[in-house]
Design a protein around this motif. Structure first.
Motif, PDB file in Angstrom:
ATOM      1  N   GLU A   1       0.819  -1.210   0.000  1.00 44.80           N
ATOM      2  CA  GLU A   1       0.000   0.000   0.000  1.00 44.80           C
ATOM      3  C   GLU A   1       0.858   1.267   0.000  1.00 44.80           C
ATOM      4  OE1 GLU A   1      -2.436  -0.524   3.425  1.00 44.80           O
ATOM      5  OE2 GLU A   1      -3.580  -2.193   2.559  1.00 44.80           O
ATOM      6  N   GLN A   2       2.089   1.137   0.489  1.00 43.88           N
ATOM      7  CA  GLN A   2       3.008   2.275   0.531  1.00 43.88           C
ATOM      8  C   GLN A   2       3.864   2.366  -0.738  1.00 43.88           C
ATOM      9  OE1 GLN A   2       4.906   1.222   4.180  1.00 43.88           O
ATOM     10  NE2 GLN A   2       3.143   1.814   5.430  1.00 43.88           N
ATOM     11  N   GLY A   3       3.581   1.497  -1.712  1.00 45.73           N
ATOM     12  CA  GLY A   3       4.265   1.586  -2.990  1.00 45.73           C
ATOM     13  C   GLY A   3       5.387   0.596  -3.203  1.00 45.73           C
ATOM     14  N   TYR A   4       5.616  -0.310  -2.250  1.00 46.69           N
ATOM     15  CA  TYR A   4       6.679  -1.296  -2.381  1.00 46.69           C
ATOM     16  C   TYR A   4       6.137  -2.582  -3.012  1.00 46.69           C
ATOM     17  CZ  TYR A   4       9.194   1.729   0.889  1.00 46.69           C
ATOM     18  OH  TYR A   4       9.810   2.799   1.489  1.00 46.69           O
ATOM     19  N   SER A   5       7.042  -3.420  -3.482  1.00 49.89           N
ATOM     20  CA  SER A   5       6.663  -4.729  -4.007  1.00 49.89           C
ATOM     21  C   SER A   5       6.967  -5.797  -2.960  1.00 49.89           C
ATOM     22  CB  SER A   5       7.424  -5.032  -5.302  1.00 49.89           C
ATOM     23  OG  SER A   5       8.822  -5.001  -5.078  1.00 49.89           O
ATOM     24  N   ALA A   6       6.245  -6.912  -3.036  1.00 45.40           N
ATOM     25  CA  ALA A   6       6.435  -7.992  -2.064  1.00 45.40           C
ATOM     26  C   ALA A   6       6.202  -9.333  -2.741  1.00 45.40           C
ATOM     27  CB  ALA A   6       5.484  -7.827  -0.878  1.00 45.40           C
ATOM     28  N   ARG A   7       6.759 -10.364  -2.131  1.00 47.44           N
ATOM     29  CA  ARG A   7       6.556 -11.738  -2.611  1.00 47.44           C
ATOM     30  C   ARG A   7       6.520 -12.655  -1.402  1.00 47.44           C
ATOM     31  NH1 ARG A   7       8.258 -15.510  -6.709  1.00 47.44           N
ATOM     32  NH2 ARG A   7       7.111 -17.405  -6.152  1.00 47.44           N
ATOM     33  N   PHE A   8       5.589 -13.593  -1.408  1.00 51.78           N
ATOM     34  CA  PHE A   8       5.427 -14.567  -0.327  1.00 51.78           C
ATOM     35  C   PHE A   8       5.775 -15.945  -0.852  1.00 51.78           C
ATOM     36  CE2 PHE A   8       3.260 -17.753   2.081  1.00 51.78           C
ATOM     37  CZ  PHE A   8       3.197 -17.303   3.387  1.00 51.78           C
ATOM     38  N   ILE A   9       6.521 -16.712  -0.059  1.00 51.24           N
ATOM     39  CA  ILE A   9       6.814 -18.096  -0.435  1.00 51.24           C
ATOM     40  C   ILE A   9       7.127 -18.907   0.821  1.00 51.24           C
ATOM     41  CG2 ILE A   9       9.293 -17.670  -0.801  1.00 51.24           C
ATOM     42  CD1 ILE A   9       9.048 -19.701  -3.182  1.00 51.24           C
ATOM     43  N   HIS A  10       6.675 -20.151   0.839  1.00 54.62           N
ATOM     44  CA  HIS A  10       7.023 -21.049   1.941  1.00 54.62           C
ATOM     45  C   HIS A  10       8.487 -21.464   1.814  1.00 54.62           C
ATOM     46  CE1 HIS A  10       2.969 -21.453   3.524  1.00 54.62           C
ATOM     47  NE2 HIS A  10       2.531 -21.628   2.302  1.00 54.62           N
TER      48      HIS A  10
ATOM     49  N   LEU B   1      17.985 -16.534  -8.230  1.00 56.74           N
ATOM     50  CA  LEU B   1      18.351 -15.605  -7.155  1.00 56.74           C
ATOM     51  C   LEU B   1      17.958 -14.180  -7.519  1.00 56.74           C
ATOM     52  CD1 LEU B   1      21.864 -17.012  -6.169  1.00 56.74           C
ATOM     53  CD2 LEU B   1      19.756 -17.158  -4.827  1.00 56.74           C
ATOM     54  N   ARG B   2      18.120 -13.815  -8.785  1.00 59.15           N
ATOM     55  CA  ARG B   2      17.706 -12.472  -9.212  1.00 59.15           C
ATOM     56  C   ARG B   2      16.204 -12.287  -9.058  1.00 59.15           C
ATOM     57  NH1 ARG B   2      21.903 -12.987 -13.121  1.00 59.15           N
ATOM     58  NH2 ARG B   2      20.493 -13.981 -14.618  1.00 59.15           N
ATOM     59  N   VAL B   3      15.431 -13.329  -9.371  1.00 56.59           N
ATOM     60  CA  VAL B   3      13.975 -13.256  -9.237  1.00 56.59           C
ATOM     61  C   VAL B   3      13.584 -13.012  -7.784  1.00 56.59           C
ATOM     62  CG1 VAL B   3      11.830 -14.590  -9.375  1.00 56.59           C
ATOM     63  CG2 VAL B   3      13.461 -14.635 -11.274  1.00 56.59           C
ATOM     64  N   PHE B   4      14.208 -13.760  -6.872  1.00 56.47           N
ATOM     65  CA  PHE B   4      13.850 -13.625  -5.456  1.00 56.47           C
ATOM     66  C   PHE B   4      14.515 -12.418  -4.798  1.00 56.47           C
ATOM     67  CE2 PHE B   4      12.919 -18.239  -5.959  1.00 56.47           C
ATOM     68  CZ  PHE B   4      11.571 -18.163  -5.609  1.00 56.47           C
ATOM     69  N   ALA B   5      15.483 -11.827  -5.464  1.00 58.47           N
ATOM     70  CA  ALA B   5      16.112 -10.613  -4.933  1.00 58.47           C
ATOM     71  C   ALA B   5      15.339  -9.362  -5.352  1.00 58.47           C
ATOM     72  CB  ALA B   5      17.555 -10.512  -5.414  1.00 58.47           C
ATOM     73  N   ARG B   6      14.445  -9.510  -6.321  1.00 59.01           N
ATOM     74  CA  ARG B   6      13.773  -8.349  -6.915  1.00 59.01           C
ATOM     75  C   ARG B   6      12.776  -7.648  -5.989  1.00 59.01           C
ATOM     76  NH1 ARG B   6      12.095 -10.591 -11.998  1.00 59.01           N
ATOM     77  NH2 ARG B   6      14.326 -10.567 -12.458  1.00 59.01           N
ATOM     78  N   PRO B   7      11.882  -8.357  -5.279  1.00 58.63           N
ATOM     79  CA  PRO B   7      10.875  -7.656  -4.463  1.00 58.63           C
ATOM     80  C   PRO B   7      11.519  -6.863  -3.327  1.00 58.63           C
ATOM     81  CG  PRO B   7      10.319  -9.986  -4.739  1.00 58.63           C
ATOM     82  CD  PRO B   7      11.717  -9.828  -5.199  1.00 58.63           C
ATOM     83  N   HIS B   8      10.906  -5.748  -2.982  1.00 57.67           N
ATOM     84  CA  HIS B   8      11.392  -4.972  -1.833  1.00 57.67           C
ATOM     85  C   HIS B   8      11.296  -5.791  -0.545  1.00 57.67           C
ATOM     86  CE1 HIS B   8      10.240  -1.589  -4.624  1.00 57.67           C
ATOM     87  NE2 HIS B   8      11.454  -1.231  -4.261  1.00 57.67           N
ATOM     88  N   VAL B   9      10.214  -6.591  -0.429  1.00 61.00           N
ATOM     89  CA  VAL B   9      10.004  -7.451   0.748  1.00 61.00           C
ATOM     90  C   VAL B   9       9.812  -8.885   0.267  1.00 61.00           C
ATOM     91  CG1 VAL B   9       8.614  -7.927   2.796  1.00 61.00           C
ATOM     92  CG2 VAL B   9       8.870  -5.566   1.987  1.00 61.00           C
ATOM     93  N   LEU B  10      10.647  -9.781   0.751  1.00 58.53           N
ATOM     94  CA  LEU B  10      10.470 -11.205   0.468  1.00 58.53           C
ATOM     95  C   LEU B  10      10.094 -11.902   1.766  1.00 58.53           C
ATOM     96  CD1 LEU B  10      10.646 -13.636  -1.458  1.00 58.53           C
ATOM     97  CD2 LEU B  10      13.053 -13.875  -0.785  1.00 58.53           C
TER      98      LEU B  10
END
Length: 258
Positions: free
Chosen positions: A128-137, A158-167
């Motif tokens: 909501e504050q403009g960042y990207s996120a990704r969730f994974i088990h 690794l690049r894919v999982f490094a991309r979101p602001h919050v993982l």
């Protein structure tokens, strides 16, 4: 007969991709006329509502891309059931400053106390504050990294999982890790170090991570990077699910001390 100025305005709005303004043009014009708005006030209204519409659309897209398994929000978390939780720290995390500073968040505690709920809710706040996120088990994460490594594509994964602001890495330590998995997880932590926030939920205290990751040396290297810039949220309460079962009478209530 349609006013040619209105038709021209709609074409221009379409060309400028001001979709919300075009769709709500009649309503906006009516509001401006009814409230006798000045040119400046009307322009401010139009631009403000267009920006809000675009922000909401981006947030919806980012929430879909985050792949949250559940719809969990902060306002639905019952803090009264977890008195050990540091509410002030959670409030600070809601501001999103940890994301701006690439600070990690560790949510630690036994199963069922709401760690995943908090992780999803905080990640939604970040979106909501403009960042990207990704969730994974955690189990899915190391499986995907291992498969990528086997096919010579670890760097890309690794690049894919490094991309979101919050993982968000959920349930780390719920299943035992092979030594190789611990090494792959280290590569990810190193890749994101001081570049993006890792939010990890785990039922294991950090002192047990050496055994959990299958390698004391690698665990030390991981924790060195994770804890360098971090917030640790510890929850010591009882499982929500167990409490619900007690209320339903499925399991006996705790004995009350005399």
């Amino acid at each position: 007969m349609v006013d040619p100025r209105l038709e021209r305005l709609e074409r221009h709005l379409t060309r400028l991709k001001l979709v919300s303004t075009r769709e709500r043009l009649d309503t906006l014009l009516d509001r401006g006329a009814q409230n006798e708005m000045s040119f400046l006030d009307f322009l401010d209204l139009v631009i403000k509502e267009e920006i809000e519409s675009k922000d909401q659309k981006r947030a919806r897209m980012r929430i879909q891309m985050a792949k949250f398994p559940l719809d969990r929000r902060m306002e639905d978390y019952d803090f009264s059931l977890q008195p050990s939780l540091d509410r002030r720290l959670v409030t600070e995390l809601e501001t999103g400053r940890y994301v701006a500073n690439a600070t990690n968040v560790l949510l630690l505690g036994p199963p069922g106390v709401g760690k995943t709920h908090l992780a999803i809710a905080l990640a939604r706040k970040a979106i909501e504050q403009g960042y990207s996120a990704r969730f994974i088990h955690a189990a899915d994460l190391v499986h995907q990294l291992a498969a990528a490594s086997d096919h010579g594509a670890l760097d890309e994964a690794l690049r894919v999982f490094a991309r979101p602001h919050v993982l968000v890495v959920d349930e780390l330590g719920y299943l035992p890790m092979e030594r190789r998995s611990g090494h792959l997880f280290f590569h990810l932590v190193r890749k994101r170090y001081e570049k993006g926030s890792l939010m990890i939920t785990s039922n294991q205290p950090v002192g047990s991570w050496g055994e959990m990751l299958g390698d004391e040396v690698v665990a030390t290297a991981i924790l060195d990077r994770l804890l360098h810039h971090s917030h640790i949220v510890t929850i010591k309460g009882e499982s929500y699910r167990l409490k619900e079962k007690r209320r339903a009478g499925v399991v006996p209530a705790k004995e009350v001390a005399g």
